[in-house]
Design a protein around this motif. Structure first.
Motif, PDB file in Angstrom:
ATOM      1  N   ALA A  94      -9.138  10.632  -3.317  1.00  0.00           N
ATOM      2  CA  ALA A  94      -8.985  10.587  -4.781  1.00  0.00           C
ATOM      3  C   ALA A  94      -9.870   9.489  -5.337  1.00  0.00           C
ATOM      4  O   ALA A  94      -9.490   8.320  -5.372  1.00  0.00           O
TER       5      ALA A  94
ATOM      6  N   ARG B  67      -3.532   7.487 -11.767  1.00  0.00           N
ATOM      7  CA  ARG B  67      -4.880   7.341 -11.211  1.00  0.00           C
ATOM      8  C   ARG B  67      -4.991   6.061 -10.393  1.00  0.00           C
ATOM      9  O   ARG B  67      -5.572   6.052  -9.300  1.00  0.00           O
TER      10      ARG B  67
ATOM     11  N   GLN C 160     -11.314  11.393  -9.701  1.00  0.00           N
ATOM     12  CA  GLN C 160     -10.189  12.239 -10.125  1.00  0.00           C
ATOM     13  C   GLN C 160     -10.505  12.930 -11.460  1.00  0.00           C
ATOM     14  O   GLN C 160      -9.942  12.585 -12.501  1.00  0.00           O
TER      15      GLN C 160
ATOM     16  N   ARG D 180      -4.869   3.842  -3.874  1.00  0.00           N
ATOM     17  CA  ARG D 180      -4.271   3.222  -2.679  1.00  0.00           C
ATOM     18  C   ARG D 180      -4.838   1.826  -2.415  1.00  0.00           C
ATOM     19  O   ARG D 180      -5.269   1.499  -1.317  1.00  0.00           O
TER      20      ARG D 180
ATOM     21  N   ARG E 216      -3.254   6.376  -7.023  1.00  0.00           N
ATOM     22  CA  ARG E 216      -3.946   7.253  -6.084  1.00  0.00           C
ATOM     23  C   ARG E 216      -5.164   6.591  -5.435  1.00  0.00           C
ATOM     24  O   ARG E 216      -5.711   7.125  -4.468  1.00  0.00           O
TER      25      ARG E 216
END
Length: 405
Positions: A210, A257, A213, A262, A260
């Motif tokens: 991601a 967002r 996105q 991480r 995602r």
């Protein structure tokens, strides 16, 4: 391609001499913006609170908004988006910015102040739009030049409204510009964070699926456009509720967002966490501003989370990143950026608590903000003093591959 690049940088190639006669916009506008950030917020707070008579132009909320948005923020935008420019043209642009700031501070209602501000934003738009529009193929990428030109048009509209006596427009334009800057930060901040985080995961032996996105980014653009248009209509309930819903949706999408990406999986990159902190302030600020619109109160407090928290944190870190890359230094060595990011976060909290005891907390918040940018200015000076010769435009932008993902 490599051979072409080598030839272009060879001493005998005519393009080499042409490139040496050009200067990147950030090399002038980032120090100007940083120095102005150190001065303008404390000066404005002191003027608004009646603690000084030195800057009457900053003693009102509109004057404060004008210089934070069209002075500080627009200088950062210029530095971030202008590529290498011919020296006379860059000096003219920077000179107009300086004249506009001085004229507004000394005589905010004068024709000189209006003309200088209009000339600066008009010339900036003329420089940015053709350069960015030619590179934008997808509709999401075309949003960038449209947002920038709308911000510039808003700056012109603000000047005309002041001289025409349209008080309503004069107060509405800054709110619209804050939302436009929020959209710009959602777009550009997302592109920068996605690209740099993906590279770091690759270096760690992993993969970030991601990245940009695009569906979420498209949703962010649509939601913010709805919020901006609805905020311009009027303050009647249907439009206020539409703007509230749109900003809450945009903030929620930004939070998704961010999750995602991480970021908790990164190792040894506190500089990327500092960028992410600015994006988190943006998501929180948009959701709280939407809730404040729906409730009909606390809008100003929520807007300051966007302007002080998100705008302050993201602009500071992007400027620091650009100069770090210019100096060919390791961006992970980010003690100054960590300290400055913490200072801005503290300034946000002090600003939000100012409802309890306005005068001391507003002064404290402004001085903490100023201290963060003092650190940045010292950082610039130190990097410049030991930087090797560098390319005129460090690679702080996203690649074409990242734009398409």
């Amino acid at each position: 391609m490599a051979e072409t690049s080598h030839l272009l940088h060879s001493e005998g190639h005519p393009d080499s001499a042409r490139l040496r006669r050009r200067i990147a916009g950030y090399s002038i506008f980032f120090p100007l913006a940083t120095a102005y950030a150190i001065f303008v917020l404390p000066a404005s707070v002191f003027a608004i609170l009646g603690l000084t008579d030195a800057f009457p132009a900053l003693a009102s909320s509109t004057g404060h908004a004008h210089e934070m948005l069209f002075g500080f923020a627009l200088a950062v935008v210029a530095g971030n988006q202008l590529g290498p420019m011919a020296i006379p043209r860059l000096v003219l642009l920077a000179g107009l910015w300086v004249i506009a700031r001085a004229a507004f501070l000394c005589a905010p209602q004068s024709m000189t102040a209006a003309a200088a501000n209009i000339a600066f934003v008009a010339l900036l738009a003329m420089q940015l739009v053709p350069r960015l529009s030619s590179a934008a193929k997808k509709w999401r990428n075309q949003a960038l030049p449209l947002v920038l030109v709308t911000i510039c048009i808003s700056g012109i509209a603000f000047q005309l409204a002041r001289h025409a006596g349209f008080a309503g427009t004069e107060h509405a334009v800054p709110i619209m510009v804050v939302l436009l800057l929020a959209l710009l930060m959602l777009f550009m901040g997302g592109r920068i964070i996605a690209a740099t985080v993906a590279v770091q995961f690759y270096r760690q032996g992993g993969n970030l699926v991601a990245r940009v996105q695009p569906r979420i980014e498209g949703g962010l653009i649509i939601a913010m456009v709805v919020a901006i248009v609805a905020s311009l209509c009027d303050n009647r309930s249907p439009f206020a509720l539409l703007a509230a819903a749109a900003t809450i949706i945009a903030g929620a999408l930004a939070a998704v967002r961010l999750l995602r990406w991480r970021l908790w999986g990164l190792r040894g990159r506190p500089d990327l966490l500092c960028l992410a902190a600015g994006y988190a302030w943006l998501a929180i600020g948009l959701m709280l501003y939407g809730a404040a619109l729906a409730e009909g109160r606390y809008q100003l407090a929520a807007l300051h989370i966007i302007t002080v928290g998100a705008l302050g944190t993201l602009t500071l870190n992007v400027m620091a990143m650009t100069w770090t890359l210019k100096a060919r230094q390791d961006p992970s060595r980010a003690r100054v950026r960590i300290g400055a990011t913490i200072l801005i976060g503290t300034a946000v909290l002090a600003r939000e608590l100012a409802a309890l005891d306005p005068q001391p907390l507003l002064v404290i918040a402004s001085m903490i903000w100023s201290s963060a940018f003092v650190l940045l200015l010292i950082f610039f000076v130190r990097l410049h003093s030991r930087a090797p010769a560098a390319n005129p435009e460090p690679h702080c932008q996203t690649s074409s591959k990242d734009r398409s993902r």
